[in-house]
Design a protein around this motif. Structure first.
Motif, short mmCIF file in Angstrom:
data_model
loop_
_atom_site.label_atom_id
_atom_site.label_comp_id
_atom_site.label_asym_id
_atom_site.label_seq_id
_atom_site.Cartn_x
_atom_site.Cartn_y
_atom_site.Cartn_z
N VAL A 89 0.84 -1.20 0.00
CA VAL A 89 0.00 0.00 0.00
C VAL A 89 0.87 1.25 0.00
N PHE A 95 -3.81 5.33 -5.99
CA PHE A 95 -4.86 4.31 -5.96
C PHE A 95 -4.83 3.44 -7.21
N LEU A 208 -6.31 2.02 4.70
CA LEU A 208 -6.47 3.30 4.01
C LEU A 208 -7.28 4.27 4.85
N LEU A 233 -1.87 8.69 0.05
CA LEU A 233 -0.97 7.57 -0.23
C LEU A 233 0.44 8.04 -0.55
#
Length: 265
Positions: A89, A95, A208, A233
Motif C-alpha cells: 500500500v 490508488f 487506508l 498515499l
C-alpha cells in the motif's frame, strides 16, 4: 494448540461440545472431522461458541462457507502477510498503482496456492516462512529509503507478483494442514482463496481509512487545506516512513527466529 481425537463409533449427526479448562475461548476454534472413508468436514466456532452439531453429510454450500471463513481467519491471523500488504500500500503511492499492485499479488499467490495444495509443486515450509519474513524486510527497507529508481519503486507490480508466488506457498501450508474435502477439492480450494482475498481487501480498506484519518488530523493541526484522496498515499509522508521502520524491525526479528529454526532442522 492442536488436539486430535479418534471416535471409532462415528459422530455424524451428534453434537460436539467444547469443555476448556480456561473457560470460554476468546478466539475462534477450528474443528476438522474426518470419517473412515476420508470425507472431511471443517467448521470454525466463533469466540464464545461451544457447540457444533456435526452434519451427516456436508453440502457444497457449507463447504464453501466454512473454507471462505478459514481463508479470512488465516489472512487476519498471518501478521507477516498483512505487513507485506501494508508495505505494498505504501509502495504503490496512488490508488491506480495500488489496484494494479494488489491484483498482481493476488494472482501470483493464487497460482502457487493451487499448485502447492494440489501437490504439483512443493517447497520446505521452514524455508518459505523465513523467505516470507525477508520479503517484508526488503519492502520495508525500500520504503524507508524513499522513492527512487529501483525496480520495486518503478514496478511495484513486479515486486508484488514475485513475492506473491512465495506467499502463496505459505497459504498452502496452512490449507494442507487443514485438509481439503476429497469430494469437493475445487470448492474448498476456491473458497479458501476467496476468503483470503476478502480478508485482504477488508484489511487494505481499514488501513487506508486509518491513513486518511491520521493525515487529515495532521493537516488540520497544521492549518493547511485537506489533501485530495490520492494524496493520502504519499509514500514520503512521515507516517509511512515511521511505519516502515517498525514493520522492518518486526520482520527482521521474525526472519532471525525462522532462520534459527531452519538451521536447527
Amino acid at each position: 494448540m492442536a488436539l486430535r481425537l479418534s471416535c471409532p463409533d462415528g459422530i455424524a449427526g451428534k453434537i460436539l461440545r467444547l469443555h476448556l479448562p480456561t473457560g470460554t475461548p476468546a478466539v475462534s476454534t477450528m474443528i476438522a472431522v474426518e470419517n473412515r472413508s476420508g470425507q472431511r468436514q471443517v467448521n470454525i466456532l466463533s469466540p464464545g461458541e461451544m457447540l457444533w452439531q456435526i452434519p451427516e453429510e456436508e453440502s457444497l454450500g457449507n463447504i464453501a462457507l466454512n473454507y471462505a471463513k478459514l481463508g479470512i481467519t488465516h489472512i487476519w491471523a498471518g501478521m507477516d502477510h498483512l505487513l507485506f500488504v501494508c508495505c505494498l500500500v505504501m509502495l504503490a503511492g496512488s490508488f491506480r498503482r495500488l489496484l494494479i499492485t494488489i491484483s498482481g499479488f493476488t494472482i501470483a499467490h493464487s497460482v502457487t496456492l493451487a499448485l502447492s495444495t494440489l501437490q504439483l509443486v512443493n517447497l520446505p515450509i521452514a524455508s518459505v516462512e523465513a523467505a516470507i519474513a525477508l520479503s517484508v524486510v526488503f519492502l520495508a527497507l525500500e520504503i524507508a529509503r524513499g522513492p527512487g529508481n529501483t525496480l520495486a519503486w518503478r514496478y511495484p507490480l513486479l515486486a508484488a507478483s514475485l513475492f506473491g508466488l512465495l506467499h502463496g506457498f505459505g497459504f498452502a501450508a496452512v490449507l494442507q494442514e487443514i485438509g481439503l474435502p476429497p469430494m469437493a477439492l475445487a470448492t474448498g480450494l476456491l473458497f479458501f482463496n476467496l476468503g483470503v482475498e476478502v480478508g485482504q481487501v477488508l484489511f487494505v480498506a481499514a488501513l487506508l481509512l486509518v491513513i486518511m484519518l491520521i493525515e487529515k488530523s495532521i493537516t488540520r493541526l497544521r492549518g493547511t487545506a485537506s489533501l485530495r484522496l490520492a494524496g493520502y498515499l504519499n509514500p514520503s509522508a512521515p507516517i509511512c516512513v515511521a511505519t516502515s521502520y517498525l514493520v522492518g524491525a518486526l520482520a527482521l526479528s521474525w526472519f532471525a527466529e525462522r532462520l534459527q529454526i531452519l538451521l536447527s532442522t
